[in-house]
Scaffold this motif. Sequence first.
Motif, PDB file in Angstrom:
ATOM      1  N   GLY A 133      16.295   1.790  27.344  1.00  0.00           N
ATOM      2  CA  GLY A 133      16.853   1.786  28.689  1.00  0.00           C
ATOM      3  C   GLY A 133      17.695   3.016  28.946  1.00  0.00           C
ATOM      4  O   GLY A 133      17.996   3.797  28.035  1.00  0.00           O
ATOM      5  N   THR A 134      18.094   3.189  30.205  1.00  0.00           N
ATOM      6  CA  THR A 134      18.893   4.331  30.636  1.00  0.00           C
ATOM      7  C   THR A 134      19.905   3.872  31.676  1.00  0.00           C
ATOM      8  O   THR A 134      19.601   3.009  32.503  1.00  0.00           O
ATOM      9  CB  THR A 134      17.994   5.424  31.258  1.00  0.00           C
ATOM     10  N   PHE A 135      21.114   4.438  31.622  1.00  0.00           N
ATOM     11  CA  PHE A 135      22.102   4.163  32.662  1.00  0.00           C
ATOM     12  C   PHE A 135      23.001   5.376  32.819  1.00  0.00           C
ATOM     13  O   PHE A 135      23.027   6.276  31.973  1.00  0.00           O
ATOM     14  CB  PHE A 135      22.933   2.913  32.333  1.00  0.00           C
ATOM     15  N   ASN A 136      23.749   5.415  33.917  1.00  0.00           N
ATOM     16  CA  ASN A 136      24.691   6.496  34.189  1.00  0.00           C
ATOM     17  C   ASN A 136      26.112   5.954  34.201  1.00  0.00           C
ATOM     18  O   ASN A 136      26.350   4.825  34.640  1.00  0.00           O
ATOM     19  CB  ASN A 136      24.394   7.152  35.541  1.00  0.00           C
ATOM     20  N   ILE A 137      27.048   6.776  33.723  1.00  0.00           N
ATOM     21  CA  ILE A 137      28.458   6.404  33.750  1.00  0.00           C
ATOM     22  C   ILE A 137      29.282   7.635  34.089  1.00  0.00           C
ATOM     23  O   ILE A 137      28.962   8.752  33.662  1.00  0.00           O
ATOM     24  CB  ILE A 137      28.916   5.789  32.405  1.00  0.00           C
ATOM     25  N   ASN A 138      30.330   7.436  34.867  1.00  0.00           N
ATOM     26  CA  ASN A 138      31.222   8.521  35.244  1.00  0.00           C
ATOM     27  C   ASN A 138      31.831   9.158  33.997  1.00  0.00           C
ATOM     28  O   ASN A 138      32.288   8.460  33.094  1.00  0.00           O
ATOM     29  CB  ASN A 138      32.322   7.970  36.158  1.00  0.00           C
ATOM     30  N   SER A 139      31.845  10.485  33.930  1.00  0.00           N
ATOM     31  CA  SER A 139      32.320  11.178  32.729  1.00  0.00           C
ATOM     32  C   SER A 139      33.796  10.898  32.454  1.00  0.00           C
ATOM     33  O   SER A 139      34.209  10.796  31.292  1.00  0.00           O
ATOM     34  CB  SER A 139      32.083  12.683  32.857  1.00  0.00           C
ATOM     35  N   THR A 189      39.392  -1.628  29.369  1.00  0.00           N
ATOM     36  CA  THR A 189      38.365  -2.070  30.309  1.00  0.00           C
ATOM     37  C   THR A 189      38.480  -1.308  31.618  1.00  0.00           C
ATOM     38  O   THR A 189      39.584  -1.098  32.132  1.00  0.00           O
ATOM     39  CB  THR A 189      38.504  -3.582  30.591  1.00  0.00           C
ATOM     40  N   ARG A 190      37.330  -0.895  32.155  1.00  0.00           N
ATOM     41  CA  ARG A 190      37.284  -0.276  33.477  1.00  0.00           C
ATOM     42  C   ARG A 190      36.384  -1.115  34.380  1.00  0.00           C
ATOM     43  O   ARG A 190      35.170  -1.173  34.186  1.00  0.00           O
ATOM     44  CB  ARG A 190      36.742   1.152  33.372  1.00  0.00           C
ATOM     45  N   SER A 191      37.009  -1.765  35.351  1.00  0.00           N
ATOM     46  CA  SER A 191      36.244  -2.579  36.293  1.00  0.00           C
ATOM     47  C   SER A 191      35.782  -1.771  37.497  1.00  0.00           C
ATOM     48  O   SER A 191      35.068  -2.295  38.357  1.00  0.00           O
ATOM     49  CB  SER A 191      37.083  -3.772  36.761  1.00  0.00           C
ATOM     50  N   ASP A 192      36.202  -0.482  37.571  1.00  0.00           N
ATOM     51  CA  ASP A 192      35.714   0.380  38.648  1.00  0.00           C
ATOM     52  C   ASP A 192      34.459   1.132  38.217  1.00  0.00           C
ATOM     53  O   ASP A 192      34.011   2.052  38.888  1.00  0.00           O
ATOM     54  CB  ASP A 192      36.794   1.368  39.090  1.00  0.00           C
ATOM     55  N   SER A 193      33.901   0.740  37.079  1.00  0.00           N
ATOM     56  CA  SER A 193      32.665   1.333  36.579  1.00  0.00           C
ATOM     57  C   SER A 193      31.491   0.443  36.960  1.00  0.00           C
ATOM     58  O   SER A 193      31.592  -0.783  36.921  1.00  0.00           O
ATOM     59  CB  SER A 193      32.744   1.476  35.055  1.00  0.00           C
ATOM     60  N   ARG A 194      30.375   1.042  37.317  1.00  0.00           N
ATOM     61  CA  ARG A 194      29.184   0.279  37.706  1.00  0.00           C
ATOM     62  C   ARG A 194      27.968   0.775  36.929  1.00  0.00           C
ATOM     63  O   ARG A 194      27.055   1.375  37.494  1.00  0.00           O
ATOM     64  CB  ARG A 194      28.929   0.411  39.216  1.00  0.00           C
ATOM     65  N   PRO A 195      27.921   0.543  35.615  1.00  0.00           N
ATOM     66  CA  PRO A 195      26.767   1.008  34.837  1.00  0.00           C
ATOM     67  C   PRO A 195      25.460   0.306  35.209  1.00  0.00           C
ATOM     68  O   PRO A 195      24.375   0.834  34.983  1.00  0.00           O
ATOM     69  CB  PRO A 195      27.160   0.673  33.392  1.00  0.00           C
ATOM     70  N   GLU A 363      49.319  -0.586  35.432  1.00  0.00           N
ATOM     71  CA  GLU A 363      48.158   0.268  35.190  1.00  0.00           C
ATOM     72  C   GLU A 363      47.525   0.665  36.509  1.00  0.00           C
ATOM     73  O   GLU A 363      47.781   0.059  37.558  1.00  0.00           O
ATOM     74  CB  GLU A 363      47.126  -0.447  34.315  1.00  0.00           C
ATOM     75  N   ASN A 364      46.692   1.692  36.453  1.00  0.00           N
ATOM     76  CA  ASN A 364      45.966   2.122  37.638  1.00  0.00           C
ATOM     77  C   ASN A 364      44.954   1.058  38.044  1.00  0.00           C
ATOM     78  O   ASN A 364      44.467   0.298  37.200  1.00  0.00           O
ATOM     79  CB  ASN A 364      45.241   3.442  37.365  1.00  0.00           C
ATOM     80  N   PRO A 365      44.614   0.984  39.328  1.00  0.00           N
ATOM     81  CA  PRO A 365      43.589   0.024  39.763  1.00  0.00           C
ATOM     82  C   PRO A 365      42.291   0.227  38.984  1.00  0.00           C
ATOM     83  O   PRO A 365      41.849   1.356  38.776  1.00  0.00           O
ATOM     84  CB  PRO A 365      43.405   0.364  41.249  1.00  0.00           C
ATOM     85  N   GLY A 366      41.706  -0.867  38.541  1.00  0.00           N
ATOM     86  CA  GLY A 366      40.449  -0.793  37.799  1.00  0.00           C
ATOM     87  C   GLY A 366      40.620  -0.664  36.304  1.00  0.00           C
ATOM     88  O   GLY A 366      39.639  -0.733  35.564  1.00  0.00           O
TER      89      GLY A 366
END
Length: 379
Positions: A133-139, A189-195, A363-366
């Motif tokens: 599989g393949t996915f993208n994530i913010n660097s 944990t980052r909940s602002d990530s959408r892999p 903490e910061n949002p997300g």
Amino acid sequence: MIFVTTPSIVLEHLKNLSPILSTNKANPLLEGFLFEIKDELLQITAYSEDLRVQTAIHVNLASEEKNNFSSGFVINGKKIIEILQSLPEQPLSFMLLPDEMSIKLKTAQGEYKISVFDGDQYPAMSPDTEFLGTFNINSEILKTGLERTTYAASDDIELRPNLCGVYCQFMENESIFVATDTHRLIEYTRSDSRPETNVSFILPKKNIPVISKIIDKYDDAVEINFAKGYILAKIAEYTIFSKLAAGEFPRYKDIMPKNYDKTLIVDRNAIISSIRRVKVFSTLENNKILLEINGSDLKISAVNEEYNESAIEHLTCTYEGNKFSIAFNANGLIEQLQNLSGDEVIFEMTEPNKAAVIKPAQENPGEKTISLLMPILSY
């Protein structure tokens, strides 16, 4: 064949790849970079058993002669970096001399002939297999997740290979990074990530500094292709192949404390500074310090009975619970606190012999960070 570039451009890429190179004199190929010319691209590869990285640089072809290094050439890494570091910024020509198994670097001031190896013996970039599989994530999310957790991973590759890395979980709506050496644990944990995927793997600790250094340079998304036993990540002009740590990561959620009856809130920088001073007077054997909390007073102390030395400091805190004492390794506690964010930290505790939960008060949002640290059982 002749191609032209500049020292600084090549040097920047070589420095990113140089930590990968082997220092094993038995195989000089692995002490070098593989250079390959593909049209007007110079591809540079560095290889180790567990990590391989390839990058590409645009160059100008100054000669239409056939490239007789059809598989590229391997040049000693230490030597080419040392030469490039000493050159002023100017056009730099690479002349390929396959009949002599060498290349010649030419500048306005001089020329430098270096022996090379044929690239046909250099290991392949990655196995020929299908990805699952393949996915993208913010660097930024990937880099921060690895930076916040890598310190807690184990170094015991012989007995605990499955703990010698960061456990990465990528799900539809969040990304989770976890590391532990059994004495400490951190989950970021980052909940602002959408892999938008569902995959997990253990990224080896020794590969992470190189990967983090590369992705830190770009704001682009990182494309991650995963297969059994390895990943292939792409960002900008870099392609990163990394083997994954063997074994399964433990079910760490099972050891996370569910209930606690003592909560301490204290300024993060203040307690770090206090511990640094007090630990000077602890025993070298375990750098033990004692935290004693009573109302709004946090007492931090250390004793070295062998030299009849001691230190005590007091900090103002916010506390809920009965009078309580707990001992920690000072260096371990400092490292745990340094890898948390925010001005204040929260300690959630139950007993002097059970792990304390340490987390940021804000903490910061997300973002969500939870860390555990085992106490020292006697004082």
